[in-house]
Write a protein that holds these residues in place. Structure first.
Motif, PDB file in Angstrom:
ATOM      1  N   LYS A 111       0.826  -1.207   0.000  1.00 28.78           N
ATOM      2  CA  LYS A 111       0.000   0.000   0.000  1.00 28.78           C
ATOM      3  C   LYS A 111       0.858   1.254   0.000  1.00 28.78           C
ATOM      4  N   ALA A 112       0.429   2.241  -0.766  1.00 22.44           N
ATOM      5  CA  ALA A 112       1.183   3.491  -0.815  1.00 22.44           C
ATOM      6  C   ALA A 112       1.031   4.232   0.504  1.00 22.44           C
ATOM      7  N   VAL A 113       2.140   4.630   1.087  1.00 21.28           N
ATOM      8  CA  VAL A 113       2.091   5.411   2.326  1.00 21.28           C
ATOM      9  C   VAL A 113       3.124   6.537   2.257  1.00 21.28           C
ATOM     10  N   ALA A 168       1.029   1.743  -6.947  1.00 26.07           N
ATOM     11  CA  ALA A 168       0.140   1.159  -5.925  1.00 26.07           C
ATOM     12  C   ALA A 168      -1.316   1.317  -6.324  1.00 26.07           C
TER      13      ALA A 168
END
Lengths: 209, 335
Positions: A111-113, A168
Motif C-alpha cells: 500500500k502506498a504510504v 500502488a
C-alpha cells in the motif's frame, strides 16, 4: 548498522557518486552529533517492560526491497529518514515532511504510504518497497516507461513519489476510470504542474496500454 | 523530535496500562498522519508513544444492535469498501473528498475524530488558542480559515474532523476506555468535543490515559422510515485538501415531508456545529431549492465572522442548502 550496498547508490556506474562524496564530508559532523545525543540520552531507570522500547537506539530489522537490514535506531526516527540516510535509498524525497506532498511515497505491504509520517520501528516485520525496486538491470517497471512516454516529469523531484503512488494505485485498481484517478492520486504535488501527463499515464496503464 | 519510548501493546487492556504509568506522559499513534507531524515540530512531546495499530479488538466493522460497530483503527479504505457502510451516504461523501491513496490506506476513523486543528498558529507553536503575550494572534492576524461560530471565547480554530459532522448528525456514539484499567464509557459523539478556554484543555473530553476504541452508528432503517444522509464539503483544491466548510444532514422523510432532521456543520467552529435553527426550519416541510436555502439562511443567522473570514458565512449557508438537496436526492450540477 549495515553498510549499504555500494552499487545500489552509485547511479552513474562510475563507482563514485555525488552522494558518497557528500556523505564522506559530513561523516565527521554526524559523528559529533551522535556522541552528543548519547550523552544527553536519559538513563532508563525503569524496569524493562515487554512491548516497550526505550528512547535510546535499539535494534530493528527492516525488510526493504526484499532485503533485510539490521539497524540500530531510536524510536523517533521516521521511515523516510532511515531509508534516505541509513540505507541510501534516496528515491523517496524529503519535501514537506507533513504528509501533504507525496514525494516520500513508498509501499508498505503493497500500500502506498507517506514515509515521512511512519516511524521506522513501526515498519518492523512489514514489506517495504521503494522506487529503486522498479528497476531490475535493464528492465524498468512499465509505469516508469509510461511516465517517459507522456512527458509526465519536468524537474523530476516529485516523480519517484508519483511513480510509486501510480504503481500502488494501479495494483489495487487496474481498470481505473478518470474519476477514480482523481479520487486516488490527489496525494502528490508537482510544482511544475505535470499533472496532465501523469493522469494520461495512469489512464493509459489502466486501459492496458 | 524529542526522544520518546515506543510502546506496542496488543490488547486494549495493555494499551490502557501502558498509557497510565505514573510520571510518563503518552501519545497515541495509529495512522500517524497527524501525530508524527505534531511530534516533528515538538507540538506534542510525550515521553512514550503508544502504537495501538495492532490491537485486534479495535479493527473491522461489525453489525451490532441494529447499527454498525466501527473499530477505531478502521482505515478509510476499509470504511469505503465495507458493504455494511453502503447506506451511510454522508460518510461516503466525505470519503470521496479524501483524494489520496496514501491517506486512504493509513488514516483511521478515530484518527480523524481526534485530529488536532489545522490552525496555522497552533501548528507553528502558538498553542491551540494562538496567543502571544496574552493577545490573540488569530483575532488580529490572518484568520481566513478560522471559526465563524462559537468564536467569542479565546478558541478561534476550527474542528478538523471530517467525519464528525456526518456521524453526529447520524447520532454516533463512541466508546472510550481508561484511564482506570476497567473504565469504559459510551458517550454520544456530540458530547465528545469541547471548546477549550486554555491551551491545556485540548479539543475533546479525552483525558490523559484514555482512548477511543469503537464508534457505533445506529442503523439507517427507523420506525419512521429510512434515514437519508449526506455531507457537502467545500474544498479549494482538486487534490488532497481540508474543507473550508462542510455540512452534514441526516433526515427522515415521509410522504415527501421531513419528519426529523439533524444538521451539523464542520470546519466553521471549534467543535462540530449542530444547527438546531436549520433543523427547525426544514422539519415539517418538503425539501425544495427554496426550503433548503431557508435552512441555510437559518444556519448562518447567528454567525460571527472574524476580520478575514466573512466568506465562510456564504460557504456555510450554501453547504447546508446543498447537503439538504443531496440528502433528498435532488443534487443538481457541480459548483
Amino acid at each position: 548498522m549495515s553498510t549499504p550496498d555500494r552499487d545500489q547508490n552509485t547511479a552513474n556506474g562510475t563507482g563514485f557518486s555525488r552522494r558518497d562524496f557528500i556523505r564522506g564530508s559530513g561523516a565527521a559532523m554526524a559523528a559529533t552529533a551522535i556522541a552528543t545525543s548519547t550523552v544527553e540520552a536519559r538513563a532508563d531507570d525503569k524496569a524493562a517492560k515487554p512491548n516497550v522500547k526505550p528512547a535510546e537506539a535499539t535494534e530493528v530489522t527492516l525488510t526493504v526491497n526484499g532485503k533485510e537490514h539490521k539497524l540500530k535506531l531510536e524510536p523517533r526516527v521516521t521511515l523516510l529518514d532511515t531509508l534516505r540516510t541509513d540505507l541510501s535509498l534516496t528515491g523517496c524525497k524529503d519535501v514537506c515532511d507533513t504528509a501533504n506532498c507525496g514525494a516520500c511515497t513508498v509501499h508498505i505491504d503493497g500500500k502506498a504510504v507517506y514515509a515521512c509520517t511512519r516511524l521506522a520501528h513501526d515498519c518492523e516485520g512489514k514489506k517495504i518497497t521503494t522506487v529503486e525496486s522498479l528497476k531490475d538491470g535493464d528492465k524498468v517497471d512499465p509505469v516508469v516507461s509510461c511516465f517517459v512516454k507522456h512527458d509526465a516529469s519536468q524537474c523530476g523531484f516529485c516523480t519517484p513519489g508519483f511513480v510509486m503512488a501510480v504503481r500502488a494505485f494501479l495494483n489495487s485498481k487496474p481498470k481505473a476510470s478518470l474519476d477514480e484517478v482523481r479520487k486516488g492520486l490527489g496525494g502528490n504535488i508537482c510544482r511544475c504542474g505535470t499533472y496532465h501527463g501523469i493522469t494520461e499515464c495512469a489512464l493509459e496503464m489502466a486501459k492496458g496500454g | 523530535m524529542t526522544p520518546f519510548e515506543y510502546a506496542h501493546p496488543r490488547s486494549e487492556a495493555e494499551a490502557v496500562e501502558l498509557m497510565n504509568e505514573p510520571g510518563t506522559s503518552t501519545a497515541v499513534l495509529a495512522g500517524g498522519t497527524d501525530l508524527i507531524r505534531l511530534l516533528r515540530r515538538d507540538l506534542v512531546t510525550p515521553q512514550r508513544v503508544v502504537n495501538i495499530k495492532d490491537i485486534p479488538s479495535m479493527q473491522g466493522i461489525k453489525p451490532v444492535d441494529g447499527g454498525v460497530m466501527i473499530g477505531a483503527l478502521t482505515t478509510l479504505e476499509d470504511l469505503a469498501a465495507s458493504p455494511l457502510m453502503s447506506e451511510y451516504h454522508s460518510l461516503h461523501h466525505v470519503l470521496d473528498g479524501i483524494r489520496a491513496i496514501q491517506i486512504q490506506s493509513s488514516g483511521t476513523v478515530a484518527g480523524d475524530l481526534c485530529h488536532l486543528p489545522n490552525c496555522w498558529y497552533f501548528r507553528n507553536g502558538y498553542g491551540l488558542l494562538g496567543m502571544e503575550n496574552g493577545e490573540s494572534l488569530v483575532e488580529t492576524g490572518d484568520n481566513r480559515y478560522h471559526a465563524i461560530f462559537g468564536n467569542r471565547g479565546p478558541a478561534k480554530f476550527v474542528s478538523a474532523s471530517r467525519f464528525a459532522p456526518g456521524m453526529i448528525a447520524g447520532q454516533a456514539r463512541v466508546r472510550v476506555v481508561g484511564p482506570k484499567p476497567d473504565a469504559e464509557e459510551w458517550l454520544p459523539l456530540e458530547y465528545f468535543y469541547i471548546t477549550p478556554k486554555t491551551n491545556a484543555q485540548g479539543v475533546t473530553v479525552l483525558k490523559p490515559g484514555q482512548l477511543i476504541t469503537h464508534v457505533w452508528l445506529p442503523g439507517t432503517d427507523t420506525a419512521q422510515g429510512k434515514v437519508q444522509s449526506s455531507t457537502y464539503e467545500v474544498l479549494q483544491l482538486e487534490g488532497l485538501d481540508w474543507p473550508l466548510a462542510s455540512a452534514a444532514v441526516s433526515m427522515v422523510v415521509q410522504s415527501g415531508v421531513v419528519q426529523d432532521a439533524r444538521i451539523v456543520l464542520g470546519h466553521v467552529a471549534p467543535v462540530p456545529w449542530i444547527s438546531h435553527e436549520a433543523s427547525r426550519t426544514i422539519i415539517g416541510r418538503r425539501v425544495t431549492e427554496e426550503t433548503a436555502a431557508a435552512a441555510g439562511e437559518a444556519a448562518v443567522a447567528s454567525a460571527t465572522p472574524l476580520s478575514n473570514n466573512g466568506y465562510k458565512v456564504q460557504l456555510a449557508r450554501t453547504c447546508v442548502k446543498r447537503a439538504l438537496l443531496r440528502a433528498a436526492g435532488q443534487e443538481t450540477g457541480g459548483l
